[in-house]
Scaffold this motif. Structure first.
Motif, PDB file in Angstrom:
ATOM      1  N   THR A 100       2.664  25.598 -32.414  1.00  0.00           N
ATOM      2  CA  THR A 100       3.347  26.431 -31.439  1.00  0.00           C
ATOM      3  C   THR A 100       2.852  26.122 -30.035  1.00  0.00           C
ATOM      4  O   THR A 100       1.793  25.510 -29.861  1.00  0.00           O
ATOM      5  CB  THR A 100       3.155  27.926 -31.782  1.00  0.00           C
ATOM      6  N   PHE A 101       3.620  26.539 -29.028  1.00  0.00           N
ATOM      7  CA  PHE A 101       3.321  26.195 -27.645  1.00  0.00           C
ATOM      8  C   PHE A 101       3.382  27.450 -26.771  1.00  0.00           C
ATOM      9  O   PHE A 101       4.273  28.299 -26.925  1.00  0.00           O
ATOM     10  CB  PHE A 101       4.334  25.161 -27.130  1.00  0.00           C
ATOM     11  N   ALA A 102       2.434  27.553 -25.845  1.00  0.00           N
ATOM     12  CA  ALA A 102       2.393  28.695 -24.940  1.00  0.00           C
ATOM     13  C   ALA A 102       3.633  28.717 -24.058  1.00  0.00           C
ATOM     14  O   ALA A 102       4.099  27.667 -23.593  1.00  0.00           O
ATOM     15  CB  ALA A 102       1.140  28.621 -24.065  1.00  0.00           C
ATOM     16  N   GLN A 103       4.140  29.916 -23.814  1.00  0.00           N
ATOM     17  CA  GLN A 103       5.328  30.077 -22.974  1.00  0.00           C
ATOM     18  C   GLN A 103       4.942  30.761 -21.664  1.00  0.00           C
ATOM     19  O   GLN A 103       4.027  31.577 -21.599  1.00  0.00           O
ATOM     20  CB  GLN A 103       6.399  30.884 -23.714  1.00  0.00           C
ATOM     21  N   ASP A 104       5.665  30.405 -20.607  1.00  0.00           N
ATOM     22  CA  ASP A 104       5.365  30.924 -19.272  1.00  0.00           C
ATOM     23  C   ASP A 104       6.015  32.276 -19.004  1.00  0.00           C
ATOM     24  O   ASP A 104       5.895  32.817 -17.902  1.00  0.00           O
ATOM     25  CB  ASP A 104       5.825  29.913 -18.216  1.00  0.00           C
TER      26      ASP A 104
END
Length: 382
Positions: free
Chosen positions: A36-40
């Protein structure tokens, strides 16, 4: 450096699809081993990535490289060649549709079409793809796919892709380009609609990673493939795509050596009395030689041989030392196999049944004289 659709060059194989980032500048694509990837922010994706089942930067880099080599607008990577085949057929076919498939298609492809897709009301017609008139006659109003391999597996027949593109009607011409690789053949320049690869073979090139890819130019198909990519989840891992991309960098130089050695092996085998027939498009007496000269850069690294008897074929497979008895193909090491009892056993009794006297050889990049010496000693035991 920006590399556009620079088809099948060493420069594109090395540079297309990835540029060192501004943070650390790694020369090789990083392995983004994150699910998963961090979202802004809510639904504000950083770089367009949210979850690896939907997309991953390492996977994207490989896809861009393959698309550049094939000269296509996009490529979508999958966990295996069969996952790629299955997904493109799912995207193109609906109950009541019809597929025209080669009589020398890969056994796994035909098994999927015949044993799985027929259960969902998909019809198929098996035809000799070297006979353009026969293909034209097989096209029906409901034909949605014409499935072509060239060279074929395992008899190494050559289909005239450009001629087939002119008789396919409203169907999509799908070309499995695995045996040729993007270095030796670019089907889109010949009229293909879709190109499929098992990247397990020549693209990866080192017998250490399984994968597949679908290339195309149709935006609607691209959207469908992306949906299936995430919904079905037959995705390649970041590490697998890293290995595939690493192998792809040397595709042109490997293919030149594969072709050099295969030409020598075919010429040697053709001189042996115990050999009934050598199937290799680089031989002037091959029925598809002139077509292959026109649509391929060179003739590939695969050679098939017909012996007088099944017993001789099996004995030959068991007598080599340098040529390893194993399935698959396209790696740096030379392999030998008996298709009727190994890779193509699933098509026994069907229209795609292969001769029991046939041996398929994947010629690697070892020293030519060592390969010939091993073949000579194996033949002496027959």
């Amino acid at each position: 450096m920006t590399i556009g659709p620079n088809r099948a060059t060493s420069t594109a194989a090395i540079h297309a699809g990835y540029e060192p980032d501004n943070l650390y500048g790694p020369i090789n694509t990083p392995i983004y081993a994150s699910t998963t990837f961090a979202q802004d922010g809510l639904a504000k994706l950083r770089g367009g990535y949210e979850y690896t089942r939907v997309g991953n930067p390492t996977v994207t880099a490989l896809e861009k490289t393959v698309a550049a080599l094939e000269g296509s607008d996009y490529a979508v990577a999958f966990a295996s060649g069969m996952a790629a085949v299955d997904t493109v057929l799912r995207a193109l076919l609906r109950p009541g549709d019809h597929v025209v498939v080669s009589n020398d298609a890969y056994g796994g492809t035909y098994r999927l079409i015949q044993q799985v897709f027929t259960q969902w009301g998909i019809e198929n017609t098996v035809v000799d793809m070297t006979d353009v008139d026969a293909v034209a006659a097989a096209i029906q109003d409901n034909t949605k796919v014409v499935w072509v391999e060239s060279p074929t597996n395992p008899l190494l027949d050559i289909a005239d892709i450009e001629a087939l593109s002119k008789v396919k009607g409203g169907a999509k011409l799908v070309v499995d380009n695995t045996f040729a690789s993007p270095y030796l053949q670019q089907p889109f320049t010949l009229g293909a609609d879709i190109v499929v690869h098992s990247t397990t073979k020549y693209i990866g090139g080192h017998s250490d990673v399984v994968g597949g890819v679908v290339c195309g130019n149709d935006p609607e198909l691209h959207e469908q493939l992306r949906f299936f990519f995430g919904w079905v989840g037959a995705i390649p891992s970041p590490f697998d795509t890293y290995l595939t991309a690493r192998g792809l960098k040397t595709l042109p130089v490997r293919m030149e050596r594969h072709c050099d050695n295969a030409e020598a092996v075919a010429a040697f085998l053709q001189e042996q009395d115990v050999v009934v027939k050598v199937c290799y498009p680089g031989l002037p007496d091959h029925p598809g030689h002139e077509v292959a000269k026109r649509q391929m850069r060179r003739f590939g690294g695969m050679v098939s041989v017909l012996f007088e008897t099944e017993a001789q074929a099996k004995k030959f497979c068991l007598s080599t030392n340098l040529f390893c008895l194993a399935e698959s193909l396209g790696g740096v090491e030379s392999l030998v196999e008996h298709p009727a009892s190994m890779t193509h056993v699933s098509v026994a009794g069907s229209a795609l049944e292969v001769p029991a006297e046939l041996v398929r050889i994947s010629v690697g990049i070892e020293d030519e004289e060592d390969l010939i010496a091993d073949l000579r000693q194996a033949l002496s035991r027959l």
